[in-house]
Enzyme design. Structure first.
Site, PDB file in Angstrom:
ATOM      1  N   LYS A 268       0.843  -1.194   0.000  1.00  0.00           N
ATOM      2  CA  LYS A 268       0.000   0.000   0.000  1.00  0.00           C
ATOM      3  C   LYS A 268       0.882   1.251   0.000  1.00  0.00           C
ATOM      4  CE  LYS A 268      -3.089   2.578   3.084  1.00  0.00           C
ATOM      5  NZ  LYS A 268      -3.743   2.579   4.415  1.00  0.00           N
ATOM      6  N   ASP A 273      -2.285  10.548   3.805  1.00  0.00           N
ATOM      7  CA  ASP A 273      -3.692  10.204   3.959  1.00  0.00           C
ATOM      8  C   ASP A 273      -4.389  11.186   4.893  1.00  0.00           C
ATOM      9  OD1 ASP A 273      -6.134   8.966   3.997  1.00  0.00           O
ATOM     10  OD2 ASP A 273      -5.539   7.422   5.429  1.00  0.00           O
ATOM     11  N   LYS A 280      -9.750  13.018   8.623  1.00  0.00           N
ATOM     12  CA  LYS A 280      -9.245  12.539   9.904  1.00  0.00           C
ATOM     13  C   LYS A 280      -9.184  13.680  10.922  1.00  0.00           C
ATOM     14  CE  LYS A 280      -6.126   8.949   8.094  1.00  0.00           C
ATOM     15  NZ  LYS A 280      -6.629   7.792   8.865  1.00  0.00           N
ATOM     16  N   ASP A 291       1.673   6.261   5.858  1.00  0.00           N
ATOM     17  CA  ASP A 291       0.659   5.361   5.304  1.00  0.00           C
ATOM     18  C   ASP A 291       1.155   4.642   4.048  1.00  0.00           C
ATOM     19  OD1 ASP A 291      -1.792   4.224   5.814  1.00  0.00           O
ATOM     20  OD2 ASP A 291      -2.925   5.636   4.594  1.00  0.00           O
ATOM     21  N   ASP A 350     -11.896   7.340   4.100  1.00  0.00           N
ATOM     22  CA  ASP A 350     -10.685   7.059   4.874  1.00  0.00           C
ATOM     23  C   ASP A 350     -10.344   5.573   4.868  1.00  0.00           C
ATOM     24  OD1 ASP A 350      -8.471   7.682   6.398  1.00  0.00           O
ATOM     25  OD2 ASP A 350      -9.532   7.546   8.298  1.00  0.00           O
ATOM     26  N   GLU A 352      -9.334   3.942   2.337  1.00  0.00           N
ATOM     27  CA  GLU A 352      -8.851   4.027   0.955  1.00  0.00           C
ATOM     28  C   GLU A 352      -7.791   2.994   0.613  1.00  0.00           C
ATOM     29  OE1 GLU A 352      -5.491   5.087   2.940  1.00  0.00           O
ATOM     30  OE2 GLU A 352      -7.504   5.801   3.397  1.00  0.00           O
ATOM     31  N   ARG A 354      -7.626  -0.210   1.029  1.00  0.00           N
ATOM     32  CA  ARG A 354      -8.182  -1.403   0.377  1.00  0.00           C
ATOM     33  C   ARG A 354      -8.622  -1.087  -1.061  1.00  0.00           C
ATOM     34  NH1 ARG A 354     -12.398  -1.787   5.163  1.00  0.00           N
ATOM     35  NH2 ARG A 354     -10.580  -0.777   6.092  1.00  0.00           N
TER      36      ARG A 354
END
Length: 497
Positions: A268, A273, A280, A291, A350, A352, A354
């Site tokens: 990933k 993010d 967030k 991230d 959030d 995201e 996946r």
């Protein structure tokens, strides 16, 4: 740092500093006993004065020991001999590094290999020492105007082994530890870089630089137009709100020949993010530059595999995007179509990770892999479940899961398996699409993996959730380089198999 191996007796070796182990209640290790005998009991006499009793974390630096060729002798406490843990052993290595950083020793002779933790052998101890020293040498000063200088004067560490037959395997251990440590440091460097530098395009550039270093490695970076042609609507949806273009980075290492099995790692790569429209909270949002640590671990592992020249075929895939709020950003309630053709209702922008991973997992099919492992800082729920010690592991194949668990134990970079099952699919139901991208608060780590499992039906797959292990907060804030040790060990085992 240069790492060497030699055989012989410790007392006769010329070196700036000889490192020896001492167990609880001032019990000398074998090498320390030899030095004590050569010095006519000087070590026993010094320890008898009460400056050190061998407890874990203790150290004592001595000069001018008679009958010993070393300029200095560093005694390191290891705790109880029969209960020597990997943690205590690593604590001793950290103490060694700290003491040497304050000393004038130009080279080091380390005899700690004989004091391997319970259940480990000399070669593991040497390999781990090299890996630990390399990671201790790491400093992130790329963005600092003044560079720090708290590194040891020593530029060479030699590991002492009993006989000549022990030299070759110890050298192999050094090579393995060095490649793993360097791979971890590459992953840490990428993770520690700020989001305004480490963008998806920057990651693609770093991959191409890696490809130029190794003839066995070819690199391709797909831009947004190429991904659109492939139908990667899920991956592309994440970057809609960002001015930074998304990339799909593909690194192919061919060390095993045309007929060798191919293994795939998918990392990933969300370079920052914000949560997107599902913004967030502001506290600690700066840490969302981490991230992309799943992607960073793929970079580090690919580099280590290439340095070791493992006879294996490996593909590293990094779906990379920046998740930002904007007028054209994906909104809660939007429905997107993945590369597999399955549709997804985005209930929370959030979630995201996946969304970029699922298209990359579909893309992995073209390599006909014997195993696929994705690595992602995916869910805060994994931190609640496992803390910051073990990675979360879920898989659609028991054999692959067991091999990863075994590799984690061998590398002292452990994972813990959580279940998957169709009962968790109930939480991903959507009234408007084939699935939702979140499954509620319950079993959040598992439902995230259950979502990914819907895109892995054509191969054996495992998912590593590293949300709790990829970086540290507070005074020690920074990327850890995990799970590079686990992944390198896993691939080394596969190459050996």
């Amino acid at each position: 740092m240069e790492y060497l191996v030699k055989s012989g007796k410790p007392e006769g070796q010329r070196t700036g500093c000889l490192v020896l182990g001492v167990f609880d209640k001032r019990r000398l290790s074998e090498a320390a006993s030899q030095v004590d005998a050569a010095s006519q009991g000087q070590l026993t006499a010094i320890l008898g004065k009460g400056d050190m009793d061998g407890a874990a974390g203790q150290s004592l630096l001595l000069h001018g020991i008679p009958g010993v060729s070393a300029e200095r002798v560093l005694l390191l406490g290891l705790g109880k001999e029969k209960e020597l843990t990997e943690r205590a052993y690593r604590q001793a290595l950290q103490t060694m590094f700290r003491v040497l950083s304050a000393s004038g020793a130009r080279d080091v002779l380390c005899a700690l290999g004989e004091t391997a933790p319970k259940g480990r052998d000399r070669n593991w101890a040497i390999r781990d020492a090299v890996q630990q020293v390399e990671t201790l040498l790491y400093r992130f000063d790329t963005c600092k105007s003044k560079k720090g200088n708290s590194l040891p004067n020593a530029k060479k560490i030699t590991f002492l082994v009993p006989g000549t037959a022990d030299v070759a395997p110890a050298r192999d251990a050094c090579k393995f530890g060095l490649a793993t440590g360097r791979g971890m440091n590459l992953a840490r460097e990428l993770g520690d870089l700020p989001g305004n530098i480490c963008t998806p395009v920057y990651l693609a550039e770093q991959a191409k630089k890696l490809g130029k270093r190794f003839k066995t490695l070819s690199v391709e970076a797909l831009d947004e137009k190429a991904m659109e042609k492939l139908g990667m609507g899920s991956l592309l949806s994440v970057g809609h709100g960002s001015r930074q273009e998304s990339r799909l980075i593909v690194m192919q290492y061919k060390g095993g020949g045309k007929n060798a099995d191919t293994h795939v790692l998918v990392g990933k790569g969300i370079t920052f993010d914000t949560g997107g429209i599902s913004l967030k909270p502001g506290a600690a949002m700066d840490e969302m530059k981490f991230d992309m640590c799943g992607a960073a671990s793929v970079f580090g592992t690919v580099q280590a595999v290439a340095e070791l020249e493992l006879p294996i075929n490996l593909v590293g895939i990094v779906p990379s995007a920046e998740n930002m709020p904007d007028g054209i950003a994906t909104k809660p309630g939007d429905i997107i179509t993945s590369m597999s053709g399955q549709t997804i209702e985005v209930l929370n922008t959030d979630a995201e990770g996946r969304l970029v991973l699922c298209d990359a997992l579909t893309y992995a099919e073209r390599f006909k892999p014997v195993s696929v492992v994705d690595i992602a800082t995916l869910t805060g729920a994994c931190i609640i479940a496992l803390g910051h010690h073990k990675h979360g592991l879920m898989s659609n194949n028991t054999a692959v899961a067991n091999k990863l668990l075994a590799a984690g134990k061998a590398a002292a970079d452990e994972a813990w398996q959580l279940p998957l099952g169709e009962e968790y699919d109930e939480q991903l139901k959507s009234n408007f699409a084939d699935m939702a991208n979140i499954g509620g608060r319950s079993a959040g780590t598992i439902t995230a993996a259950q979502f990914l499992a819907r895109f892995t039906g054509k191969y054996k797959w495992a998912h590593l959730d590293i949300a709790g292990t990829a970086w540290k907060s507070g005074d020690q804030k920074g990327a850890t380089g995990r799970p590079v040790p686990l992944l390198v060990q896993y691939l080394k085992d596969r190459a050996g198999a």
